[in-house]
Design a protein around this motif. Structure first.
Motif, PDB file in Angstrom:
ATOM      1  N   ALA A 164      12.903  55.361  48.437  1.00  0.00           N
ATOM      2  CA  ALA A 164      12.082  54.173  48.221  1.00  0.00           C
ATOM      3  C   ALA A 164      12.072  53.836  46.736  1.00  0.00           C
ATOM      4  O   ALA A 164      11.347  52.962  46.288  1.00  0.00           O
ATOM      5  N   HIS A 165      12.882  54.554  45.983  1.00  0.00           N
ATOM      6  CA  HIS A 165      12.983  54.393  44.531  1.00  0.00           C
ATOM      7  C   HIS A 165      13.609  53.045  44.217  1.00  0.00           C
ATOM      8  O   HIS A 165      14.632  52.679  44.781  1.00  0.00           O
ATOM      9  N   PRO A 166      13.016  52.280  43.287  1.00  0.00           N
ATOM     10  CA  PRO A 166      13.644  51.014  42.889  1.00  0.00           C
ATOM     11  C   PRO A 166      15.076  51.257  42.403  1.00  0.00           C
ATOM     12  O   PRO A 166      15.338  52.209  41.697  1.00  0.00           O
ATOM     13  N   GLY A 167      15.966  50.441  42.831  1.00  0.00           N
ATOM     14  CA  GLY A 167      17.367  50.605  42.470  1.00  0.00           C
ATOM     15  C   GLY A 167      18.120  51.442  43.477  1.00  0.00           C
ATOM     16  O   GLY A 167      19.327  51.549  43.428  1.00  0.00           O
ATOM     17  N   GLY A 168      17.408  52.068  44.418  1.00  0.00           N
ATOM     18  CA  GLY A 168      18.039  52.788  45.519  1.00  0.00           C
ATOM     19  C   GLY A 168      18.560  54.168  45.222  1.00  0.00           C
ATOM     20  O   GLY A 168      19.080  54.830  46.106  1.00  0.00           O
ATOM     21  N   SER A 169      18.457  54.671  44.007  1.00  0.00           N
ATOM     22  CA  SER A 169      18.952  56.025  43.772  1.00  0.00           C
ATOM     23  C   SER A 169      17.819  56.911  43.269  1.00  0.00           C
ATOM     24  O   SER A 169      16.933  56.465  42.556  1.00  0.00           O
ATOM     25  N   ALA A 170      17.870  58.131  43.683  1.00  0.00           N
ATOM     26  CA  ALA A 170      16.869  59.110  43.286  1.00  0.00           C
ATOM     27  C   ALA A 170      17.455  60.487  43.542  1.00  0.00           C
ATOM     28  O   ALA A 170      18.461  60.620  44.249  1.00  0.00           O
ATOM     29  N   PRO A 171      16.869  61.507  42.977  1.00  0.00           N
ATOM     30  CA  PRO A 171      17.369  62.856  43.269  1.00  0.00           C
ATOM     31  C   PRO A 171      17.339  63.119  44.771  1.00  0.00           C
ATOM     32  O   PRO A 171      16.503  62.575  45.493  1.00  0.00           O
ATOM     33  N   THR A 172      18.245  63.942  45.234  1.00  0.00           N
ATOM     34  CA  THR A 172      18.330  64.287  46.647  1.00  0.00           C
ATOM     35  C   THR A 172      17.918  65.736  46.825  1.00  0.00           C
ATOM     36  O   THR A 172      18.266  66.593  46.027  1.00  0.00           O
ATOM     37  N   ILE A 173      17.147  65.983  47.885  1.00  0.00           N
ATOM     38  CA  ILE A 173      16.797  67.357  48.226  1.00  0.00           C
ATOM     39  C   ILE A 173      17.214  67.626  49.663  1.00  0.00           C
ATOM     40  O   ILE A 173      17.251  66.712  50.483  1.00  0.00           O
ATOM     41  N   ILE A 174      17.550  68.850  49.914  1.00  0.00           N
ATOM     42  CA  ILE A 174      17.859  69.286  51.277  1.00  0.00           C
ATOM     43  C   ILE A 174      16.834  70.345  51.616  1.00  0.00           C
ATOM     44  O   ILE A 174      16.647  71.310  50.872  1.00  0.00           O
ATOM     45  N   VAL A 175      16.142  70.160  52.717  1.00  0.00           N
ATOM     46  CA  VAL A 175      15.083  71.073  53.123  1.00  0.00           C
ATOM     47  C   VAL A 175      15.476  71.729  54.438  1.00  0.00           C
ATOM     48  O   VAL A 175      15.851  71.039  55.385  1.00  0.00           O
TER      49      VAL A 175
END
Length: 184
Positions: A158-169
């Motif tokens: 939902a980060h503006p610009g569409g990119s953000a850190p990715t996590i795998i849970v």
């Protein structure tokens, strides 16, 4: 540090989840697990209590039938809500049904039983819930693993610009991806 578990002494007032089964740490812990999801919208204390208050400690079949039955009732209510045009109500109800179906199988899972109808129903309800929920964007993904795959979910940023850190849970031995969603 080692912590020794103790139940309240005879005659002492039971507290928290121990109110139901002060003599059984496993059952009390699983009930506390269920109740703890109320603050996340994945359970409702009155719904959990409506089943828990009818159970005799140690009757794992009654636990399964009680919580799977609660899941079924909510599953049907969610379907009716969606048909009536109430998508958010349907989504919220399916989220709770998902958890009840999943935790109905908790003792079966502890005994190594991995093919349980309520687990399939849990996943189906989760997928119905996220589809009806217009507040999130979730995509089912399949991750190759040995000769098969692991099912998972991608939650778009939902980060503006569409990119953000990715996590795998990843869940543990008793936590499914659908259950971990609520903790995130």
């Amino acid at each position: 540090m080692t912590v020794e578990w103790r139940v309240p002494p005879a005659g002492a007032e039971a507290f928290g989840a121990f109110r139901y089964w002060p003599e059984n740490l496993t059952w009390s812990t699983q009930l506390l697990r269920l109740v703890s999801y109320a603050s996340l919208g994945a359970a409702d204390f009155s719904e959990v209590d409506s089943v828990a208050s009818t159970l005799d400690v140690g009757d794992e079949e009654a636990w399964y039938e009680g919580f799977a039955g609660l899941g079924r009732r909510l599953d049907q209510k969610a379907s009716a809500a969606l048909l009536a045009g109430h998508a958010q109500t349907a989504s919220e109800t399916w989220y709770r049904a998902c958890l009840y179906y999943r935790l109905a199988a908790t003792f079966r899972s502890m005994h190594g039983e991995t093919e349980t109808a309520s687990i399939d129903d849990s996943r189906r309800c989760f997928r119905c819930a996220v589809e009806a929920d217009d507040h999130i964007d979730v995509t089912l993904v399949e991750i190759p693993y040995e000769s098969s795959f692991l099912s998972g979910y991608f939650l778009a940023s939902a980060h503006p610009g569409g990119s953000a850190p990715t996590i795998i849970v990843l869940g543990g031995i008793d936590a499914f991806a659908e259950e971990m969603f609520f903790k995130l």
